[in-house]
Design a protein around this motif. Sequence first.
Motif, short mmCIF file in Angstrom:
data_model
loop_
_atom_site.label_atom_id
_atom_site.label_comp_id
_atom_site.label_asym_id
_atom_site.label_seq_id
_atom_site.Cartn_x
_atom_site.Cartn_y
_atom_site.Cartn_z
N PRO A 93 5.77 7.37 -0.04
CA PRO A 93 6.42 7.76 -1.29
C PRO A 93 7.88 8.20 -1.12
O PRO A 93 8.71 7.95 -2.00
CB PRO A 93 5.56 8.92 -1.81
N LYS A 94 8.23 8.83 -0.01
CA LYS A 94 9.61 9.29 0.20
C LYS A 94 10.59 8.12 0.32
O LYS A 94 11.79 8.31 0.13
CB LYS A 94 9.69 10.15 1.46
N SER A 95 10.10 6.93 0.64
CA SER A 95 10.99 5.79 0.80
C SER A 95 11.31 5.10 -0.54
O SER A 95 12.15 4.22 -0.58
CB SER A 95 10.38 4.77 1.76
N ILE A 96 10.67 5.54 -1.60
CA ILE A 96 10.91 4.94 -2.92
C ILE A 96 12.11 5.63 -3.55
O ILE A 96 12.16 6.84 -3.66
CB ILE A 96 9.67 5.08 -3.82
N ILE A 135 0.87 -1.17 0.00
CA ILE A 135 0.00 0.00 0.00
C ILE A 135 0.91 1.22 0.00
O ILE A 135 1.77 1.35 0.87
CB ILE A 135 -0.92 0.04 1.24
N LEU A 136 0.71 2.10 -0.97
CA LEU A 136 1.46 3.34 -1.04
C LEU A 136 0.59 4.43 -0.41
O LEU A 136 -0.54 4.65 -0.84
CB LEU A 136 1.76 3.69 -2.51
N THR A 137 1.13 5.10 0.62
CA THR A 137 0.33 6.08 1.35
C THR A 137 1.20 7.19 1.93
O THR A 137 2.36 6.96 2.27
CB THR A 137 -0.46 5.41 2.49
N LEU A 138 0.61 8.36 2.03
CA LEU A 138 1.29 9.47 2.70
C LEU A 138 1.12 9.38 4.21
O LEU A 138 1.75 10.13 4.95
CB LEU A 138 0.73 10.80 2.20
N ASN A 139 0.26 8.46 4.67
CA ASN A 139 -0.04 8.34 6.10
C ASN A 139 0.18 6.90 6.59
O ASN A 139 -0.78 6.22 6.98
CB ASN A 139 -1.49 8.76 6.36
N PRO A 140 1.40 6.42 6.61
CA PRO A 140 1.63 5.03 7.02
C PRO A 140 1.20 4.72 8.45
O PRO A 140 0.85 3.58 8.75
CB PRO A 140 3.14 4.84 6.84
N LYS A 141 1.20 5.72 9.32
CA LYS A 141 0.80 5.48 10.71
C LYS A 141 -0.70 5.19 10.84
O LYS A 141 -1.15 4.74 11.90
CB LYS A 141 1.19 6.66 11.58
N ASP A 142 -1.47 5.44 9.79
CA ASP A 142 -2.91 5.15 9.82
C ASP A 142 -3.20 3.66 9.70
O ASP A 142 -4.32 3.23 9.93
CB ASP A 142 -3.63 5.89 8.69
N PHE A 143 -2.20 2.88 9.32
CA PHE A 143 -2.40 1.46 9.07
C PHE A 143 -1.76 0.62 10.16
O PHE A 143 -0.70 0.97 10.68
CB PHE A 143 -1.80 1.09 7.71
N VAL A 144 -2.40 -0.49 10.49
CA VAL A 144 -1.84 -1.42 11.47
C VAL A 144 -0.92 -2.40 10.75
O VAL A 144 -1.03 -2.60 9.53
CB VAL A 144 -2.95 -2.19 12.24
N GLU A 145 -0.02 -2.99 11.50
CA GLU A 145 0.88 -3.99 10.92
C GLU A 145 0.10 -5.28 10.67
O GLU A 145 -0.47 -5.85 11.59
CB GLU A 145 2.05 -4.25 11.86
N VAL A 146 0.09 -5.69 9.41
CA VAL A 146 -0.63 -6.90 9.02
C VAL A 146 0.32 -7.75 8.19
O VAL A 146 0.94 -7.25 7.24
CB VAL A 146 -1.90 -6.56 8.19
N LYS A 147 0.42 -9.04 8.54
CA LYS A 147 1.28 -9.96 7.81
C LYS A 147 0.84 -10.00 6.35
O LYS A 147 -0.33 -10.13 6.04
CB LYS A 147 1.18 -11.36 8.42
N GLY A 148 1.82 -9.84 5.45
CA GLY A 148 1.53 -9.91 4.02
C GLY A 148 1.34 -8.57 3.36
O GLY A 148 1.21 -8.49 2.14
#
Length: 73
Positions: free
Chosen positions: A69-72, A50-63
């Motif tokens: 975008p800055k990490s690309i 998932i490409l997102t500007l808000n990674p903290k909005d997502f929980v850690e899920v296996k898979g």
Amino acid sequence: MLINQFEWLEETPDIFRIWLNLATTHRISGKRTDDLRIQAVVLAHNISHILTLNPKDFVEVKGITIVHPKSII
């Protein structure tokens, strides 16, 4: 014009089942379940990132790898 550049994913019965399992497992409720539903769609369609500007909005899920975008390179 932009809409035609993306593949549209079908709504499947698995999405609700996966979403409910994630919400229960991670004890997510309220507005945060919207982002969790995105993760359920990704899992149901065997998508790995998932490409997102808000990674903290997502929980850690296996898979699922959450990418800002800055990490690309």
